[in-house]
Design a protein around this motif. Sequence first.
Motif, PDB file in Angstrom:
ATOM      1  N   ASP A 215      61.501  26.337  35.009  1.00  0.00           N
ATOM      2  CA  ASP A 215      61.695  25.930  33.555  1.00  0.00           C
ATOM      3  C   ASP A 215      61.338  26.964  32.637  1.00  0.00           C
ATOM      4  N   LEU A 216      61.630  26.764  31.445  1.00  0.00           N
ATOM      5  CA  LEU A 216      61.575  27.736  30.276  1.00  0.00           C
ATOM      6  C   LEU A 216      60.205  28.240  30.109  1.00  0.00           C
ATOM      7  N   ASP A 237      73.164  31.728  27.532  1.00  0.00           N
ATOM      8  CA  ASP A 237      74.109  30.566  27.089  1.00  0.00           C
ATOM      9  C   ASP A 237      73.013  29.471  27.198  1.00  0.00           C
ATOM     10  N   PRO A 252      69.871  18.780  30.687  1.00  0.00           N
ATOM     11  CA  PRO A 252      69.390  18.571  29.428  1.00  0.00           C
ATOM     12  C   PRO A 252      69.603  19.672  28.353  1.00  0.00           C
ATOM     13  N   LYS A 368      81.039  29.348  31.730  1.00  0.00           N
ATOM     14  CA  LYS A 368      81.501  30.238  30.915  1.00  0.00           C
ATOM     15  C   LYS A 368      82.339  31.341  31.824  1.00  0.00           C
ATOM     16  N   ARG A 393      73.984  29.396  35.847  1.00  0.00           N
ATOM     17  CA  ARG A 393      74.132  28.394  36.817  1.00  0.00           C
ATOM     18  C   ARG A 393      74.746  28.974  38.034  1.00  0.00           C
ATOM     19  N   ASN A 404      67.146  26.640  35.111  1.00  0.00           N
ATOM     20  CA  ASN A 404      66.588  25.719  36.075  1.00  0.00           C
ATOM     21  C   ASN A 404      67.368  25.278  37.200  1.00  0.00           C
ATOM     22  N   GLU A 405      68.515  25.999  37.202  1.00  0.00           N
ATOM     23  CA  GLU A 405      69.657  25.627  38.357  1.00  0.00           C
ATOM     24  C   GLU A 405      70.593  26.812  38.414  1.00  0.00           C
TER      25      GLU A 405
END
Length: 418
Positions: A215-216, A237, A252, A368, A393, A404-405
Amino acid sequence: MENNQLQLFSESGIYQLTSNAFFIDPVRILNRSYTRFRVSPSTYYSRFFDSSNSKQVPKASEDSRKRKRKQKKKLQSLNEREQSADRRHQEVKPLLLKAHKTLLEATDLLKVLRNLRNDGCAVGECKELSEESSELSFMELGSVWQAPLYEIALNYHQDDKTFHNGGSTLVQSIEQRVTPVFSNLVANEGSCDIEAELFNHKFIIPKRSCFYMSDLRQIENLISADSDCGFNLIVIDPPWENGSAHQKLRYPTLPNRYFLSLPVKQLCHTYGALVALWVTNREKLRGFVENDLFPKWGVKYAASFYWLKVKANGMMTGELDLFHHRPYECLLLGYCDGKETDSDNITRLNPIPDNRVFVSVPGDYSRKPPLGELLLDYVPGSRPARCIELFAREMIPGWTSWGNEPLHFQDSRYFVSK
Ligand code: SAM
């Protein structure tokens, strides 16, 4: 001339349309650096390849005429922010129209474009994304108390030759390394792609690449004590909030203020970094980036690139003038000084071109095109440049991916063996 260009395109995935506009095939660009696997075009291009309409050029429907009339009425009653967005749009529109016109004139390229989805696979061999092969939800897995215990297994293939009776046989052995998957820098330092296993799913990890899945709140762990180990190219992004409640999002989003605390400056290399930020066409967001975000990160604006989205038949994915659904997105570029930015080094760099247009058929939602590699000529510092993607991603050979992915598009269902 066009044949020569097509030859170059089939090797590089890049076709020069005008001096400042290019058609790109993300699949070919990504596949340039995979070794044992390749990205499957049929799963990359999961949208915009409706075979029933890909051959004909669609006519303006009654719906679209109605939309245009509504749009005209709306333009007469714009508020100040909308007027400013419209001015921005009117400035970029001629560049986009010129790039698009050149694409429609390149008839040989259009033939290739229609077939991009089946590129390199024999009839019946193309992979489809089936519903039953469900995806892992990294966000769910990463949010439970057991997350620090979850491990990923990296399988390194080794080819050994055994010699017998004067001949030799190639024996493949697998060396497995197991390591925590969350909040841990997981790297494939080898010179070949490898397969990794997590909860009975297989993932393809490109050569010399690494990911940090968190997570951030844990991003600070990527800041190196030694800024020589910082990054020369930072592509971001963010999960921007979208004004439209109808927009279906697959991840999210976060309020803008969260991005102010991204440690962009601390992630920079001693000799500085080129920062590339994807933004949506919302005027409020553009104002936030120019007035708050770039100044807070210490980024000086340098240029804008545009991504124009087309369908398999070469037509834009939407009407260019439609206010909230423009068929293009913008990548803002700027420089961030490092601790010892050598201004000579920056001035010796190739000047970054402004208003460059990249045309491509979009992949999955919000995915992207891989423009990072096309930015390397404008990146400060020594070579090879150290590159990172934030909110990634997918993984790119030679890069660090954080988000997170970051394994999302590395699932083996998006690949085929070479
Ligand atoms: N560039 C990506 C691509 O081409 O596929 C798309 C990135 S998408 C716009 C934003 C990503 O940020 C999503 O993967 C989302 O799950 C992730 N994200 C959202 N909130 C996050 C958080 N708090 N920490 C880390 N990543 C987050």
